[in-house]
Design an enzyme around this catalytic site. Structure first.
Site, short mmCIF file in Angstrom:
data_model
loop_
_atom_site.label_atom_id
_atom_site.label_comp_id
_atom_site.label_asym_id
_atom_site.label_seq_id
_atom_site.Cartn_x
_atom_site.Cartn_y
_atom_site.Cartn_z
NE ARG A 1 -6.00 -1.32 -11.23
CZ ARG A 1 -5.14 -2.10 -10.57
NH1 ARG A 1 -5.34 -2.39 -9.29
NH2 ARG A 1 -4.10 -2.61 -11.17
CD GLN B 1 7.15 -5.42 -11.20
OE1 GLN B 1 7.17 -5.22 -10.00
NE2 GLN B 1 7.75 -4.62 -12.05
CB VAL C 1 -2.78 -7.15 -13.24
CG1 VAL C 1 -1.84 -7.58 -12.13
CG2 VAL C 1 -3.26 -5.72 -13.00
CG HIS D 1 2.53 -8.69 -9.43
ND1 HIS D 1 3.10 -7.43 -9.53
CD2 HIS D 1 3.42 -9.43 -8.73
CE1 HIS D 1 4.26 -7.44 -8.89
NE2 HIS D 1 4.49 -8.63 -8.41
N GLY E 1 10.12 -0.04 -17.48
CA GLY E 1 8.93 0.61 -16.94
C GLY E 1 8.57 0.17 -15.54
CB THR E 2 9.49 -1.94 -13.10
OG1 THR E 2 9.19 -2.23 -11.73
CG2 THR E 2 10.88 -2.44 -13.46
CB SER E 3 9.44 2.30 -9.34
OG SER E 3 8.54 1.37 -8.74
CG ASN F 1 11.82 3.29 -15.34
OD1 ASN F 1 10.83 2.59 -15.51
ND2 ASN F 1 11.91 4.19 -14.36
CD GLU G 1 10.56 8.28 -12.07
OE1 GLU G 1 10.32 9.49 -12.16
OE2 GLU G 1 9.85 7.48 -11.45
C1 BV8 Z 1 5.18 -11.13 -1.04
C2 BV8 Z 1 -1.19 -6.60 -8.37
C3 BV8 Z 1 5.24 -12.11 1.06
C4 BV8 Z 1 -2.34 -5.95 -7.67
C5 BV8 Z 1 0.83 -5.79 -7.27
C6 BV8 Z 1 10.85 -6.60 1.28
C7 BV8 Z 1 10.94 -5.30 1.76
C8 BV8 Z 1 9.80 -4.51 1.92
C9 BV8 Z 1 8.53 -5.02 1.58
C10 BV8 Z 1 8.47 -6.31 1.12
C11 BV8 Z 1 9.60 -7.09 0.96
N1 BV8 Z 1 9.21 -8.31 0.49
C12 BV8 Z 1 7.87 -8.31 0.35
C13 BV8 Z 1 7.40 -7.09 0.72
C14 BV8 Z 1 6.01 -6.67 0.70
C15 BV8 Z 1 5.60 -6.26 -0.70
C16 BV8 Z 1 6.46 -5.18 -1.28
O1 BV8 Z 1 7.33 -5.46 -2.11
N2 BV8 Z 1 6.16 -3.94 -0.91
C17 BV8 Z 1 6.84 -2.82 -1.55
C18 BV8 Z 1 5.84 -1.65 -1.66
C19 BV8 Z 1 8.07 -2.47 -0.75
N3 BV8 Z 1 5.59 -7.40 -1.57
C20 BV8 Z 1 4.56 -8.24 -1.50
O2 BV8 Z 1 3.67 -8.15 -0.68
C21 BV8 Z 1 4.52 -9.37 -2.53
N4 BV8 Z 1 4.26 -10.59 -1.82
O3 BV8 Z 1 6.33 -10.81 -1.03
O4 BV8 Z 1 4.62 -12.04 -0.22
C22 BV8 Z 1 4.97 -13.47 1.49
C23 BV8 Z 1 6.05 -14.34 1.64
C24 BV8 Z 1 5.79 -15.60 2.08
C25 BV8 Z 1 4.48 -16.01 2.35
C26 BV8 Z 1 3.43 -15.14 2.17
C27 BV8 Z 1 3.66 -13.86 1.72
C28 BV8 Z 1 3.38 -9.17 -3.50
C29 BV8 Z 1 3.68 -8.01 -4.41
C30 BV8 Z 1 2.61 -7.94 -5.50
C31 BV8 Z 1 1.65 -6.82 -5.19
N5 BV8 Z 1 0.70 -6.66 -6.32
N6 BV8 Z 1 -0.04 -5.70 -8.29
C32 BV8 Z 1 -2.88 -4.79 -8.45
O5 BV8 Z 1 -2.33 -4.46 -9.53
O6 BV8 Z 1 -3.87 -4.22 -7.97
S1 BV8 Z 1 2.21 -4.80 -7.29
C33 BV8 Z 1 1.94 -3.41 -8.23
O7 BV8 Z 1 3.18 -2.69 -8.15
C34 BV8 Z 1 1.73 -3.60 -9.73
O8 BV8 Z 1 1.81 -4.94 -10.14
C35 BV8 Z 1 2.91 -2.83 -10.32
O9 BV8 Z 1 3.32 -3.29 -11.54
C36 BV8 Z 1 3.90 -3.14 -9.28
C37 BV8 Z 1 5.22 -2.52 -9.27
O10 BV8 Z 1 5.09 -1.19 -9.53
P1 BV8 Z 1 5.69 -0.74 -10.96
O11 BV8 Z 1 5.17 -1.66 -12.00
O12 BV8 Z 1 7.14 -0.58 -10.82
O13 BV8 Z 1 4.95 0.60 -11.17
P2 BV8 Z 1 5.43 1.99 -10.59
O14 BV8 Z 1 4.30 2.93 -10.77
O15 BV8 Z 1 6.03 1.77 -9.25
O16 BV8 Z 1 6.63 2.41 -11.55
C38 BV8 Z 1 6.40 2.68 -12.88
C39 BV8 Z 1 7.74 3.10 -13.45
O17 BV8 Z 1 7.58 3.32 -14.85
C40 BV8 Z 1 8.24 4.42 -12.86
O18 BV8 Z 1 9.60 4.27 -12.51
C41 BV8 Z 1 8.08 5.42 -14.01
O19 BV8 Z 1 9.14 6.35 -14.05
C42 BV8 Z 1 8.18 4.53 -15.21
N7 BV8 Z 1 7.44 5.00 -16.38
C43 BV8 Z 1 6.28 5.70 -16.42
N8 BV8 Z 1 5.92 5.89 -17.70
C44 BV8 Z 1 6.85 5.28 -18.48
C45 BV8 Z 1 7.83 4.72 -17.64
N9 BV8 Z 1 8.90 4.05 -18.11
C46 BV8 Z 1 9.01 3.94 -19.46
N10 BV8 Z 1 8.12 4.45 -20.33
C47 BV8 Z 1 7.03 5.13 -19.87
N11 BV8 Z 1 6.14 5.64 -20.76
#
Ligand code: BV8
Ligand code: ZN
Length: 245
Positions: free
Chosen positions: A71, A102, A104, A120, A188-190, A214, A216
């Site tokens: 990456r 969000q 990186v 992040h 640009g975030t889901s 976004n 969608e």
């Molecule tokens: C934490 C770095 C706990 C690494 C990333 C509550 C409920 C359920 C689960 C949890 C919860 N609270 C915490 C969790 C766990 C988890 C979580 O949220 N899980 C999710 C899957 C449900 N969260 C965590 O673990 C976080 N930590 O809460 O710690 C804790 C508490 C106390 C003590 C200790 C621990 C940590 C989260 C961070 C994870 N790291 N990235 C890496 O990159 O390798 S997250 C990763 O997802 C990226 O950073 C990314 O940015 C991020 C979010 O995704 P999006 O950016 O939204 O990307 P996605 O593809 O989903 O969407 C893109 C959107 O863009 C789409 O909608 C698309 O339609 C749109 N799009 C596409 N093209 C375009 C566009 N829009 C406009 N123009 C375009 N051209």
């Protein structure tokens, strides 16, 4: 030329405090896959969530290290897109402008934004998984994960993995910006990853105008004041032009 609601143009003309949250979609037009896009080639068989975690690193450090190395190489070849530059322009026009990301990939700073909160982390930074020392250089990583010069711990990308806490200072500043802004953009975030996804709701609860840009609809869409579904690289420059000429 896109048409924008006069109320939104008026809010932005008068705004002195704006906060923006971006996700992987903001970098999509730069050629970077979004987090939920299917991975390509060697990585197609893995889901990002299964690689971006301390458990994955403990289970197979070399696999995780190689995924980030792949990456990092992909990011070295890309440039900010028109959406990034529109946000840099917006920062010049608004007295207090906070860009919370969000992502990186470092593209917002490359585009010229200075008040950037990387919730992040940053994939281009590498630190020791034991003593936390940052390093820009490391030995050959073809056979095994490179080691820290100080303590011989395994190196890792300076990103926040699933299950890891977000950097406290950045998160606190982001929550404060969301709570005090007059206009909040979600771009640009889901809107599924927590706690970043909660920022838009914090802004809304404090009476901010919330705008979604976004490709969608997302779970946030029904709760925003203005939703523009399309490419951020197309919509944001048009919005900047409509408000600031
Ligand atoms: C934490 C770095 C706990 C690494 C990333 C509550 C409920 C359920 C689960 C949890 C919860 N609270 C915490 C969790 C766990 C988890 C979580 O949220 N899980 C999710 C899957 C449900 N969260 C965590 O673990 C976080 N930590 O809460 O710690 C804790 C508490 C106390 C003590 C200790 C621990 C940590 C989260 C961070 C994870 N790291 N990235 C890496 O990159 O390798 S997250 C990763 O997802 C990226 O950073 C990314 O940015 C991020 C979010 O995704 P999006 O950016 O939204 O990307 P996605 O593809 O989903 O969407 C893109 C959107 O863009 C789409 O909608 C698309 O339609 C749109 N799009 C596409 N093209 C375009 C566009 N829009 C406009 N123009 C375009 N051209
Ligand atoms: Zn070390």
């Amino acid at each position: 030329m896109m048409e924008f609601p006069v109320e939104l143009i008026s809010y932005l003309t008068k705004a002195t405090r704006v906060a923006v949250l971006t996700g992987a979609g903001a970098s999509q037009e730069s050629g970077l896959r979004t987090f939920r896009d299917a991975q390509s080639g060697l990585w197609a068989q893995y889901k990002p969530q299964d690689l971006a975690s301390p458990e994955a690193f403990a289970r197979d450090p070399k696999l995780v290290w190689d995924w980030y190395a792949w990456r990092r190489e992909a990011i070295k070849g890309v440039r900010p897109n028109a959406g990034h530059y529109a946000l840099a322009e917006m920062e010049k026009r608004i007295e207090t402008f906070t860009l919370i990301t969000q992502n990186v990939d470092g593209l917002h700073r490359m585009a010229g934004n200075s008040n950037v909160l990387e919730l992040h982390g940053n994939i281009l930074k590498v630190r020791c998984s034991e003593c936390g020392t940052f390093t820009e250089v490391w030995g050959d990583d073809s056979e095994s994960v490179p080691r820290c010069e100080r303590c011989n711990g395994m190196l890792r990308p300076d990103v926040v993995w699933f299950g890891e806490s977000l950097p406290r200072a950045e998160l606190e500043s982001a929550v404060n910006a969301a709570r005090t802004c007059q206009v909040f953009f979600s771009i640009g975030t889901s809107g599924v990853v927590q706690p970043a996804a909660a920022l838009a709701h914090a802004a809304r609860n404090k009476g901010s105008v919330v705008v979604e840009v976004n490709a969608e609809p997302t779970p946030l869409t029904p709760k925003v004041d203005f939703a523009f579904h399309g490419k951020s690289g197309e919509i944001l420059p048009e919005l900047v032009k409509a408000v600031w000429g």
